[in-house]
Design an enzyme around this catalytic site. Structure first.
Site, PDB file in Angstrom:
ATOM      1  N   SER A  57       0.795  -1.238   0.000  1.00 45.52           N
ATOM      2  CA  SER A  57       0.000   0.000   0.000  1.00 45.52           C
ATOM      3  C   SER A  57       0.820   1.278   0.000  1.00 45.52           C
ATOM      4  CB  SER A  57      -0.951   0.003   1.202  1.00 45.52           C
ATOM      5  OG  SER A  57      -2.040  -0.856   0.972  1.00 45.52           O
ATOM      6  N   LYS A  60       0.169   3.734  -2.713  1.00 47.67           N
ATOM      7  CA  LYS A  60      -0.812   4.816  -2.603  1.00 47.67           C
ATOM      8  C   LYS A  60      -0.158   6.189  -2.418  1.00 47.67           C
ATOM      9  CE  LYS A  60      -4.552   1.944  -0.688  1.00 47.67           C
ATOM     10  NZ  LYS A  60      -3.930   0.678  -0.271  1.00 47.67           N
ATOM     11  N   SER A 112      -5.511   3.474   4.700  1.00 48.74           N
ATOM     12  CA  SER A 112      -5.045   2.776   3.496  1.00 48.74           C
ATOM     13  C   SER A 112      -6.207   2.155   2.719  1.00 48.74           C
ATOM     14  CB  SER A 112      -4.028   1.690   3.879  1.00 48.74           C
ATOM     15  OG  SER A 112      -3.260   1.323   2.765  1.00 48.74           O
TER      16      SER A 112
END
Length: 406
Positions: A57, A60, A112
């Site tokens: 993640s 991101k 997240s």
């Protein structure tokens, strides 16, 4: 961008040798890690920092950057359809639900949320495929040579990878934005846009529990292991870390905290120039007095403990006449660190300087040594002429008296 390129070059140095330390580097279990002090661009610690690997993640971070660059925080966006697999991180969006970009970014960065990432990708790029192309183009523009994206979420997929060094470089760009800094430093946040109020808790436990830790982003998948890009600020010093591939969340947090504490112990913020401090003085023309020349502002720098930061005055005049207001720039204070000029501070007058009066001009002229010498010479010449004149007068009188006697 210049600072980013400088850091990129340093990160590619042989074996990423850490800077000389007062204490031994911390024991870190992560197979890839890096610690950077942003102002000096020092790589304080590095282990296989350019190794490409899945980043989960922390993908991101690029999703957030493109959103901040191409969308307004107050824009309202309809949630895109998203079908998650088991155990994905979500904020519970319903297809068509309308939220602000700011709240979607908060969901993206604090918990997240994969559904937030999918929605922002479609909103910014028009489609997931076009957004991924934007991600890779922006990575190239930023010089992230060990980074490639296959999706905006961070799920395990061939071609979705980065490195510890590239993640820190990307974070440095993001941390220039106040919204990003504030959001990643939230322990909890309440979202009010959308069909319901949402209360989110930051997945980064260090932000919740360690006062000086202020970011940045967690990540975890089976292939990537546990990842954390961290940041900490104490007494004006900020360090950015990244650990990749840790075996557990506890190991990831412990590694990050060891690195950040290590960096914070080695650096401090100093003030080589303080506003209104006197750095020189200069004479006032036609007057027997001087005026102080002071710093127009303070200048601070982050430096390794024991490192020298020096100052040097340039351009200061030998004398000033006036009229001149207090704070008038008359020179420059150069701040040097590691042989480079890192700051330039205006050298200004400490007070108003009036124009010299006629009496001061005349007095200054008469008080000069050369003027006194000329006046003395004129006086001697005058005395000599007077004596000669008197002698001539006596001779003339003597001649006149002799003529009468005849």
């Amino acid at each position: 961008m210049r600072a980013l390129r400088t850091f990129a070059g340093a990160a590619c140095a042989a074996a990423l040798i850490p800077c000389a330390a007062h204490a031994a580097p911390p024991a870190v279990s992560a197979p890839e890690a890096i610690l950077v002090e942003p102002q000096t661009q020092d790589i304080v610690y590095a282990r296989r920092a350019n190794m490409r690997r899945p980043i989960a993640s922390t993908t991101k971070l690029m999703t957030a950057l493109l959103t901040l660059e191409h969308a307004g925080l107050n824009d309202v966006v309809a949630a895109a359809p998203y079908s998650p697999s088991a155990a994905e991180s979500l904020m519970g969006l319903r297809s068509g639900e309308r939220l602000t970009v700011a709240d979607l970014l908060r969901g993206l960065l604090v918990v997240s949320a994969n559904d937030a990432a999918a929605t922002l990708a479609v909103d910014v790029g028009g489609s997931r495929r076009r957004f991924v192309a934007m991600m890779n183009r922006r990575a190239r523009e930023l010089g992230l040579k060990d980074t490639h994206y296959a999706n905006p979420v961070g799920l395990d997929e061939p071609g979705n990878y980065s490195s510890a060094a590239d993640l820190v470089k990307l974070t440095l760009v993001l941390r220039q934005r106040p919204f990003f800094r504030a959001t990643t430093n939230l322990a909890t946040v309440t979202l009010h846009s959308g069909s319901r109020t949402r209360h989110l808790v930051n997945r980064n436990a260090l932000v919740r529990t360690v006062p000086y830790v202020n970011g940045v982003k967690t990540g975890h998948t089976n292939s990537a292991g546990y990842i954390l890009v961290g940041s900490a600020t104490r007494k004006g010093v900020t360090l950015i870390s990244a650990v990749l591939g840790d075996p557990s969340e506890g190991a990831r947090d412990a590694d990050s905290l060891r690195l950040l504490r290590y960096g914070l112990s080695r650096y401090h913020r100093i003030t080589p120039v303080r506003r209104r401090a006197t750095f020189a003085s200069t004479a006032l023309k036609y007057r027997d007095e001087r005026v102080d020349l002071v710093a127009g502002r303070s200048a601070t720098r982050v430096a390794r403990r024991g490192e020298r930061v020096t100052t040097h005055v340039t351009g200061a005049p030998a004398e000033l006449e006036g009229p001149m207001a207090a704070g008038t720039r008359v020179g420059t204070i150069l701040v040097r660190q590691r042989g480079r000029v890192v700051d330039r501070v205006a050298l200004v007058t400490a007070r108003d300087i009036a124009a010299p009066t006629l009496a001061q001009r005349v007095g200054s002229y008469l008080g000069r040594g050369s003027t006194r010498a000329v006046l003395a010479l004129l006086a001697l010449c005058s005395l000599y002429l007077a004596l000669m004149w008197r002698r001539l007068a006596r001779r003339r009188d003597g001649h006149e008296g002799h003529g009468l006697a005849s």
